[in-house]
Write an enzyme that holds these catalytic residues in place. Sequence first.
Site, PDB file in Angstrom:
ATOM      1  N   CYS A  43       5.749 -12.567   9.083  1.00  0.00           N
ATOM      2  CA  CYS A  43       4.487 -11.905   8.753  1.00  0.00           C
ATOM      3  C   CYS A  43       3.455 -12.198   9.848  1.00  0.00           C
ATOM      4  O   CYS A  43       3.338 -13.321  10.328  1.00  0.00           O
ATOM      5  CB  CYS A  43       3.985 -12.382   7.398  1.00  0.00           C
ATOM      6  SG  CYS A  43       2.436 -11.604   6.887  1.00  0.00           S
ATOM      7  N   CYS A  48      -1.012 -16.474   7.767  1.00  0.00           N
ATOM      8  CA  CYS A  48       0.220 -16.436   6.968  1.00  0.00           C
ATOM      9  C   CYS A  48       1.408 -16.827   7.848  1.00  0.00           C
ATOM     10  O   CYS A  48       1.594 -16.269   8.935  1.00  0.00           O
ATOM     11  CB  CYS A  48       0.443 -15.041   6.370  1.00  0.00           C
ATOM     12  SG  CYS A  48       1.914 -14.924   5.323  1.00  0.00           S
ATOM     13  N   HIS A  64       7.527  -9.564   0.118  1.00  0.00           N
ATOM     14  CA  HIS A  64       6.329 -10.329   0.484  1.00  0.00           C
ATOM     15  C   HIS A  64       5.163  -9.401   0.808  1.00  0.00           C
ATOM     16  O   HIS A  64       4.027  -9.638   0.387  1.00  0.00           O
ATOM     17  CB  HIS A  64       6.643 -11.231   1.680  1.00  0.00           C
ATOM     18  CG  HIS A  64       5.432 -11.876   2.290  1.00  0.00           C
ATOM     19  ND1 HIS A  64       4.810 -12.978   1.724  1.00  0.00           N
ATOM     20  CD2 HIS A  64       4.708 -11.565   3.413  1.00  0.00           C
ATOM     21  CE1 HIS A  64       3.773 -13.323   2.459  1.00  0.00           C
ATOM     22  NE2 HIS A  64       3.694 -12.494   3.494  1.00  0.00           N
ATOM     23  N   CYS A  83       4.728  -1.833  10.714  1.00  0.00           N
ATOM     24  CA  CYS A  83       3.614  -1.719   9.769  1.00  0.00           C
ATOM     25  C   CYS A  83       4.109  -1.010   8.508  1.00  0.00           C
ATOM     26  O   CYS A  83       4.567   0.126   8.573  1.00  0.00           O
ATOM     27  CB  CYS A  83       2.444  -0.943  10.380  1.00  0.00           C
ATOM     28  SG  CYS A  83       1.051  -0.730   9.234  1.00  0.00           S
ATOM     29  N   CYS A  97       3.112  24.648   3.887  1.00  0.00           N
ATOM     30  CA  CYS A  97       2.295  23.539   3.382  1.00  0.00           C
ATOM     31  C   CYS A  97       2.554  23.307   1.895  1.00  0.00           C
ATOM     32  O   CYS A  97       2.451  22.173   1.418  1.00  0.00           O
ATOM     33  CB  CYS A  97       0.817  23.795   3.637  1.00  0.00           C
ATOM     34  SG  CYS A  97       0.162  25.283   2.839  1.00  0.00           S
ATOM     35  N   HIS A 545      -4.511  26.589   1.141  1.00  0.00           N
ATOM     36  CA  HIS A 545      -3.768  25.523   1.827  1.00  0.00           C
ATOM     37  C   HIS A 545      -3.522  24.383   0.850  1.00  0.00           C
ATOM     38  O   HIS A 545      -4.387  24.027   0.054  1.00  0.00           O
ATOM     39  CB  HIS A 545      -4.578  25.020   3.034  1.00  0.00           C
ATOM     40  CG  HIS A 545      -3.873  23.957   3.826  1.00  0.00           C
ATOM     41  ND1 HIS A 545      -2.682  24.178   4.476  1.00  0.00           N
ATOM     42  CD2 HIS A 545      -4.201  22.648   4.054  1.00  0.00           C
ATOM     43  CE1 HIS A 545      -2.296  23.066   5.090  1.00  0.00           C
ATOM     44  NE2 HIS A 545      -3.201  22.122   4.855  1.00  0.00           N
TER      45      HIS A 545
END
Length: 801
Positions: A43, A48, A64, A83, A97, A545
Amino acid sequence: MGSSSSDCPHLDSVGEITKEELIQKSHGKCQDCEVGGPNLWACLENGCSYVGCGESHTDHSTVHSQDTKHNLTVNLTTLRVWCYAWLTGLKNIGNTCYMNAALQALSNCPPLTQYFLECGALVRTDKKPALCKSYQKLVADLWHKNRPSYVVPTTLFQGIKAINPMFRGYSQQDSQEFLRCLMDQLHEELKEPLPEPFDRSSTISVDSGPEEDSRSQSDEFQSCESCGSSDRADNELHGGGVGGERFYTHMNEAEMLIPEQEEIQANREWQKEKNMINDLYRDADKDVDTTNETTPIISSQGALKVQSRISGEHNMLSYRISLLLNLPSHVSLRSAAMATFSPPKNKRQKKYRSVISDVFDGTIVSSVQCLTCDRVSVTLENFQDISLPIPGKEDLAKLHSSSHQTALVKAGSCGEAYAAQGWIAFVMEYIKSWFWGPVVTLQDCLAAFFARDELKGATDSIFFLFRLRNGVKFCKMQSLPEILCIHLKRFRHELMFSTKIGTHVSFPLEGLDVQPFLAKDSSAQTTNYDLLSVICHHGTASSGHYIAYCRNDANNLWYEFDDQSVTEVTESCVQNAEAYVLFYKKSTEDAVKERRRVAGLFNMMEPSLLQFYVSRQWLNKFKTFAEPGPISNDDFLCSHGGVPPNKASYIDDLVVMLPQNVWDHIYSRYGGGPAVNHLYVCHTCQIEIEKLEKRRKTELDMFVRLNKAFQEEESPVVIYCISMHWFREWEGFVKAKDNDPPGPIDNSKITVNKNGHLTLKQGADSGQISEETWNFLHSIYGGDSETSQSEEKIEMETRSL
């Protein structure tokens, strides 16, 4: 991270760490399960020091991140930074869409997504276009740790277009219709028969085929003994199932309301009504052109609908009798009579389930009370989404009025939904509505859907036998789905134009309580729902849309998905959205605590003398459902308790091995089973498979030989006709496309009775076979038990050319 790491806003939270420190951590172990490298993850959150295992083990690094909301982690072998909050968009490939918003909303439903990620061995199908495979690939691309910034959903789009011509071309389509089409096809491809036997005596259907599943259950209803009042639901207001069909099931509650002697008398009256309907049917049949009476239309679920072309009095007769028979009003008189009084199908019907039905299926119970005789009829309907009306000012006034509220409570409806609201606050909101439009909440829409409905009777001199009386109809939810899909009826489609209701509907992000709309005898435990995702439409009915707002399950943050673009947004931004389709998931702290308890048992690493196998599919339910239900190992076991031979090659992908202490805990908590600590290929099933293969080969070889002789015969004296509907079922069986043999030969759909003699219908879907072939097939399968021997076959005398 899939694209430039400099775009990640979470880099600001990274603490100082050197390469040497990372190398040192790579020689350590997972802090949860103590497994060593390679591919440990560290991490990067400031302060951390956590190190956890990755996907090749238990993936404690992801756990975690979910528990602590720490988004950044680094692979200690490759030094790749990841990420967890980096999300992937979908490329617009030509006015798509509507599809992209629906796919993003659906992929952010953890129970469904984790199934496709973790139970991949179950995603198998022989049906075209194998949309479940395309969807599985798309989900894997969207959620893989090496995912790109956007994905192009070409393969899935091609599959949808192959199923439904509506989506061909490049015009804008409806996002909810796309969802229904996709979910129907996924269910169709992934469905499996339920292990318990199906009661054939409890079904009645209109031209239903062998593909009927658990989502199309029905039963005969209890008619009003004095006036034949109908409990047909208002399809416009309450047509909530996928495809909009309604199905009726007799409930014990209705039986308890009728004394035994009264029920006997009611059955006698109903028999009289059936006889009268048959007489009317025969009289009407004389004047109706049967060659173009009905037009079959295949719905998105594959169910056969029938739209009448009868005009004038005959059309009204169909409508009235449809009401009496509890059938949809568009079913013709002929269809209604045949559906009610024709003998039941001989081929055994099955109930099916799939991950779609497990996640999205719920049931609604509707009650209709005749105000003349006080007789109550109760019906049950399965739904996968609920289509809610958006009430206007007058409707809101009625819903909130104290007099109407009292009436609703007395009638067993949902007036109590407003008990918690302060009347002063309501008055203030109502005053605001005169200036800024009506203040409509999602609770208002639910209340309008579940509010009682007055059924007005009618009389007509032609139909004095079937006078309808006034009644009251109200409905409640009997069982709740794990994910509640709600569709708001924003679009009205007229003959020449369409309009859109732009009213803002406020909806809660957490704590949607459906308790006020729950039936009294419902066994539902969890009634609170939290919002997962919402599909929004901007623009008019003719152009606009679609976007989606979705809550990320890893960090509980909200994101806007606008085709390729993915942006983090605030909760207030989501609440101000113009909602069209909302996905709510059951919420309970008990499930979270139970998962933590089981994780703790795993970490104890106690020595175990026995290891138990549990279904990977049920384990996915345990991880993602609020109420996973009893343990079910039927997906990897046969009825004899062994592994089916056809699943033996990939059994390791279907099961997870648990230590004894974990198994003991979940078994005592959820029950079910059976307990399995030894896997073996079932010998009994192997023998049955060999017998079945031998039977198939024998029947197929004999038919080919007899048909070849028939084709070589120049001038056959007699030709027998056989229904191609039945023949296709038999062909599917002998070619191993269908595991079940067809029922008795049924030629009723290709024949017409003229003066007591059966002849072939003009344009009937039939095939020609020889007398020997007919005798061969009939000796195995027999014919319709309700017809005479002379009606079991059709002879066609031919002339020599």
